[in-house]
Design a protein around this motif. Structure first.
Motif, short mmCIF file in Angstrom:
data_model
loop_
_atom_site.label_atom_id
_atom_site.label_comp_id
_atom_site.label_asym_id
_atom_site.label_seq_id
_atom_site.Cartn_x
_atom_site.Cartn_y
_atom_site.Cartn_z
N THR A 100 -55.54 8.38 4.73
CA THR A 100 -54.99 9.19 5.82
C THR A 100 -55.98 10.31 6.08
OG1 THR A 100 -52.79 8.68 5.02
CG2 THR A 100 -52.96 10.51 6.58
N THR A 113 -44.67 14.69 8.99
CA THR A 113 -44.96 13.58 8.09
C THR A 113 -45.98 12.67 8.75
OG1 THR A 113 -42.64 13.62 7.46
CG2 THR A 113 -43.90 11.72 6.74
N SER A 115 -48.09 9.20 8.07
CA SER A 115 -48.11 8.06 7.14
C SER A 115 -49.51 7.50 6.96
CB SER A 115 -47.15 6.98 7.62
OG SER A 115 -45.85 7.51 7.71
N SER A 118 -53.34 6.76 9.01
CA SER A 118 -53.45 7.49 10.28
C SER A 118 -54.72 8.31 10.35
CB SER A 118 -52.23 8.40 10.46
OG SER A 118 -51.07 7.59 10.59
N ARG A 131 -42.97 13.03 13.16
CA ARG A 131 -43.25 11.95 12.22
C ARG A 131 -44.23 10.97 12.84
NH1 ARG A 131 -38.60 8.84 10.74
NH2 ARG A 131 -37.41 9.92 12.34
N GLY A 133 -46.08 7.35 12.15
CA GLY A 133 -45.99 6.15 11.33
C GLY A 133 -47.34 5.77 10.76
N ARG A 134 -47.39 4.58 10.18
CA ARG A 134 -48.63 4.09 9.56
C ARG A 134 -49.67 3.76 10.61
NH1 ARG A 134 -47.06 -0.70 8.41
NH2 ARG A 134 -48.82 -1.29 7.12
N THR A 136 -51.37 5.39 12.75
CA THR A 136 -51.38 5.99 14.09
C THR A 136 -52.73 6.65 14.31
OG1 THR A 136 -50.38 8.01 13.24
CG2 THR A 136 -48.89 6.41 14.19
N THR A 149 -41.27 11.35 17.32
CA THR A 149 -41.51 10.31 16.30
C THR A 149 -42.40 9.24 16.90
OG1 THR A 149 -39.34 10.70 15.34
CG2 THR A 149 -40.39 8.61 14.81
N SER A 151 -44.06 5.65 16.00
CA SER A 151 -43.96 4.55 15.02
C SER A 151 -45.34 4.04 14.62
CB SER A 151 -43.12 3.42 15.58
OG SER A 151 -41.83 3.90 15.87
N ASP A 152 -45.35 3.01 13.79
CA ASP A 152 -46.61 2.47 13.27
C ASP A 152 -47.53 1.99 14.40
OD1 ASP A 152 -45.34 2.84 10.84
OD2 ASP A 152 -44.96 0.71 10.49
N GLY A 170 -43.50 1.18 18.09
CA GLY A 170 -44.65 0.64 17.38
C GLY A 170 -45.68 0.00 18.30
#
Ligand SMILES: CC(C)(COP(=O)(O)OP(=O)(O)OC[C@H]1O[C@@H](n2cnc3c(N)ncnc32)[C@H](O)[C@@H]1OP(=O)(O)O)[C@@H](O)C(=O)NCCC(=O)NCCS
Length: 220
Positions: A100, A113, A115, A118, A131, A133-134, A136, A149, A151-152, A170
């Motif tokens: 990350t 947060t 993930s 990113s 937030r 996601g993974r 990003t 938020t 998402s991935d 996502g």
């Protein structure tokens, strides 16, 4: 001891990711990352030349580099969300560990947060209670508003503004300089064209452009 890292993708964002790593190293008392090189299945000659010019090794294709993925961290420096997802899932099946990367010149608020996998570039502003996601990608000078938020595998391209309380599904991509107004949802896999202003929910998998953003007609 610096951790070993591989960047996947010799293109523009791959090399921008190398810059993020260099900035992280320069800002730390000791280097955080040791770049083993760049992995790319089919690098264009111009990209290979640009890597040589900065003395970064081109390590070969993804499959041929499997042994390196088993020992080093990796990051996918590929802007297209679907390609990024496909490659990340391939190497994660081998147990590869995503890094990350947060550029030291990004401003990150409280209760954020971010993930694994990113990349947050320089000049980005992320507000509070966000937030990510993974895998990003938040490109230079993009803004992500409070309570949003992502998402991935979402990409937010340079200078785009995601307002507060937005939910991005996502693999969606928000184009350069686009604005998404507060409280809206961008569906999974949708694309917001560069410079658009999104005033309504965007359905999954659709492409919207313009001000106000409207679904783009499909060309035959
Ligand atoms: C919206 C987008 C996905 C459309 O891609 P595409 O389907 O390949 O579109 P084309 O380039 O074939 O253009 C098709 C038509 O849409 C128009 N168009 C393309 N992008 C547009 C945009 N962002 N806003 C308004 N109109 C757009 C073109 O002018 C063209 O119009 P025409 O048929 O009247 O000539 C793309 O242009 C885009 O904006 N992507 C984001 C790019 C970005 O953020 N780049 C920065 C990377 S760091």
């Amino acid at each position: 001891m610096a951790e070993e890292i591989i960047v996947i993708g010799a293109g523009g964002f791959g090399r921008e990711t190398l810059d993020v790593i260099a900035a992280i190293n320069a800002a730390a008392p000791e280097p955080v990352w040791h770049v083993l090189g760049v992995v790319d299945d089919a690098p264009a000659e111009i990209q290979a030349e640009r890597l040589r010019d900065r003395e970064i090794r081109l390590l070969g294709g993804v499959d041929a580099s499997r042994a390196l993925f088993e020992r080093a961290y990796y990051v996918v420096g590929i802007g297209a969300p679907d390609t990024r997802a496909r490659i990340a899932e391939r190497v994660e099946a081998w147990g590869a560990r995503p890094a990350t990367l947060l550029h030291p010149a990004a401003t990150i608020g409280t209760r954020v947060t971010i993930s694994a996998g990113s990349v947050v570039c320089g000049g980005v502003q992320i507000s509070t209670n966000v937030r990510l996601g993974r895998h990003t990608h938040i490109n230079p000078a993009a803004i992500v508003g409070h309570d949003s938020t992502l998402s991935d595998f979402v990409s937010v391209n340079p200078g785009a503004i995601i307002s507060g309380e937005v939910a991005v599904g996502g693999g969606a991509l928000v184009g350069a300089g686009a604005i998404v107004l507060q409280g809206l949802a961008i569906g999974a896999g949708a694309i917001v064209g560069a410079g658009a202003c999104v005033t309504k929910t965007v359905e999954p998998g659709t492409v919207v452009v313009g001000i106000p953003a409207r679904a783009k007609e499909k060309h035959s």
